[in-house]
Design an enzyme around this catalytic site. Structure first.
Site, PDB file in Angstrom:
ATOM      1  N   TYR A 205     -12.252   3.713  -0.239  1.00 49.65           N
ATOM      2  CA  TYR A 205     -11.630   2.419   0.335  1.00 49.65           C
ATOM      3  C   TYR A 205     -13.109   1.416   0.127  1.00 49.65           C
ATOM      4  CZ  TYR A 205      -7.166   3.977   1.781  1.00 49.65           C
ATOM      5  OH  TYR A 205      -6.415   4.571   1.583  1.00 49.65           O
TER       6      TYR A 205
ATOM      7  N   SER B 255      -7.262   1.286  -3.183  1.00 50.21           N
ATOM      8  CA  SER B 255      -7.278   2.365  -4.216  1.00 50.21           C
ATOM      9  C   SER B 255      -6.094   1.807  -4.928  1.00 50.21           C
ATOM     10  CB  SER B 255      -6.841   3.006  -2.999  1.00 50.21           C
ATOM     11  OG  SER B 255      -5.659   2.950  -2.461  1.00 50.21           O
TER      12      SER B 255
ATOM     13  N   ASN C 146      -2.057  -6.896   0.569  1.00 47.17           N
ATOM     14  CA  ASN C 146      -2.184  -5.603   0.865  1.00 47.17           C
ATOM     15  C   ASN C 146      -1.885  -5.278   2.638  1.00 47.17           C
ATOM     16  OD1 ASN C 146      -3.463  -3.140   1.382  1.00 47.17           O
ATOM     17  ND2 ASN C 146      -5.506  -3.951   0.828  1.00 47.17           N
TER      18      ASN C 146
ATOM     19  N   ASP D 207      12.700  -8.050   2.211  1.00 47.12           N
ATOM     20  CA  ASP D 207      13.165  -9.114   1.981  1.00 47.12           C
ATOM     21  C   ASP D 207      12.061 -10.524   2.612  1.00 47.12           C
ATOM     22  OD1 ASP D 207      14.906  -7.303   2.183  1.00 47.12           O
ATOM     23  OD2 ASP D 207      15.529  -7.409   4.072  1.00 47.12           O
TER      24      ASP D 207
ATOM     25  N   HIS E  47       4.609   1.082   1.537  1.00 52.04           N
ATOM     26  CA  HIS E  47       5.725   1.904   0.871  1.00 52.04           C
ATOM     27  C   HIS E  47       7.210   2.511   1.764  1.00 52.04           C
ATOM     28  CE1 HIS E  47       2.263   2.963  -1.421  1.00 52.04           C
ATOM     29  NE2 HIS E  47       1.533   3.174   0.064  1.00 52.04           N
TER      30      HIS E  47
ATOM     31  N   ARG F 260       3.203   7.806  -2.206  1.00 50.07           N
ATOM     32  CA  ARG F 260       2.788   6.437  -2.500  1.00 50.07           C
ATOM     33  C   ARG F 260       2.905   5.302  -3.225  1.00 50.07           C
ATOM     34  NH1 ARG F 260      -1.334   5.219   1.740  1.00 50.07           N
ATOM     35  NH2 ARG F 260      -2.453   7.683   2.490  1.00 50.07           N
TER      36      ARG F 260
ATOM     37  N   GLU G 129       0.320  -8.866  -5.192  1.00 58.47           N
ATOM     38  CA  GLU G 129      -0.181  -7.614  -3.836  1.00 58.47           C
ATOM     39  C   GLU G 129      -1.124  -7.045  -4.535  1.00 58.47           C
ATOM     40  OE1 GLU G 129       2.240  -3.194  -2.897  1.00 58.47           O
ATOM     41  OE2 GLU G 129       2.438  -3.725  -5.528  1.00 58.47           O
TER      42      GLU G 129
ATOM     43  N   ALA H  73      -0.042   1.228   4.309  1.00 54.71           N
ATOM     44  CA  ALA H  73       1.240   1.902   4.651  1.00 54.71           C
ATOM     45  C   ALA H  73       2.039   1.372   4.467  1.00 54.71           C
ATOM     46  CB  ALA H  73       0.665   3.183   5.192  1.00 54.71           C
TER      47      ALA H  73
END
Length: 144
Positions: free
Chosen positions: A24, A104, A76, A89, A82, A113, A100, A79
């Site tokens: 990162y 990485s 962003n 929704d 995923h 991922r 989005e 996690a």
């Protein structure tokens, strides 16, 4: 519609510069905020940048973006990208364009991922360009 772009950062992005710098980078979230504010200003936009480790906050902020008539949301989701049907929704429930962003490239990382619920609902996705991806997303938002 306003010229504001809401930038939402999900879980663990408050640890930029500390968490896995080999993935990162060393830039902190405050460093990133300063840079994207300068880029937004050059594009004639204003930025409302937020971070939360909680899915519900991100969902509420997506709803708020719609209610406030912001130009676009850059998301962003970390996690939650995923795993979160709630964010999927929420994005599908609003007319505000969502872009989005990932620092990485999730497609080049662990198999879990590779699926993005956010990406399935977003207007477009930018991944793998480090934090420069936020600037790319601002340029895309400016053209909407």
């Amino acid at each position: 519609m306003t010229d504001t772009v809401m930038i939402l950062n999900g879980p663990n992005l408050n640890l930029l510069g500390v968490r896995e710098p080999e993935i990162y980078g060393s830039e902190t979230l405050d460093d990133l905020a300063e840079r994207v504010e300068a880029k937004a200003s050059a594009l004639g936009l204003t930025v409302d940048m937020r971070q939360s480790n909680h899915e519900g906050h991100l969902t509420d902020w997506l709803h708020e973006a719609q209610a406030d008539g912001v130009k676009a949301v850059i998301l962003n989701a970390g996690a939650l990208t995923h795993t979160s049907l709630a964010l999927y929704d929420a994005i599908k429930s609003i007319r505000t364009p969502v872009i989005e962003v990932h620092i990485s490239n999730p497609a080049a990382r662990e198999a879990y991922r590779h699926k993005s619920y956010v990406g399935m609902a977003a207007l477009g996705s930018i991944a793998g360009f480090g934090t420069y991806g936020y600037e790319m997303a601002l340029e895309a938002a400016a053209r909407l």
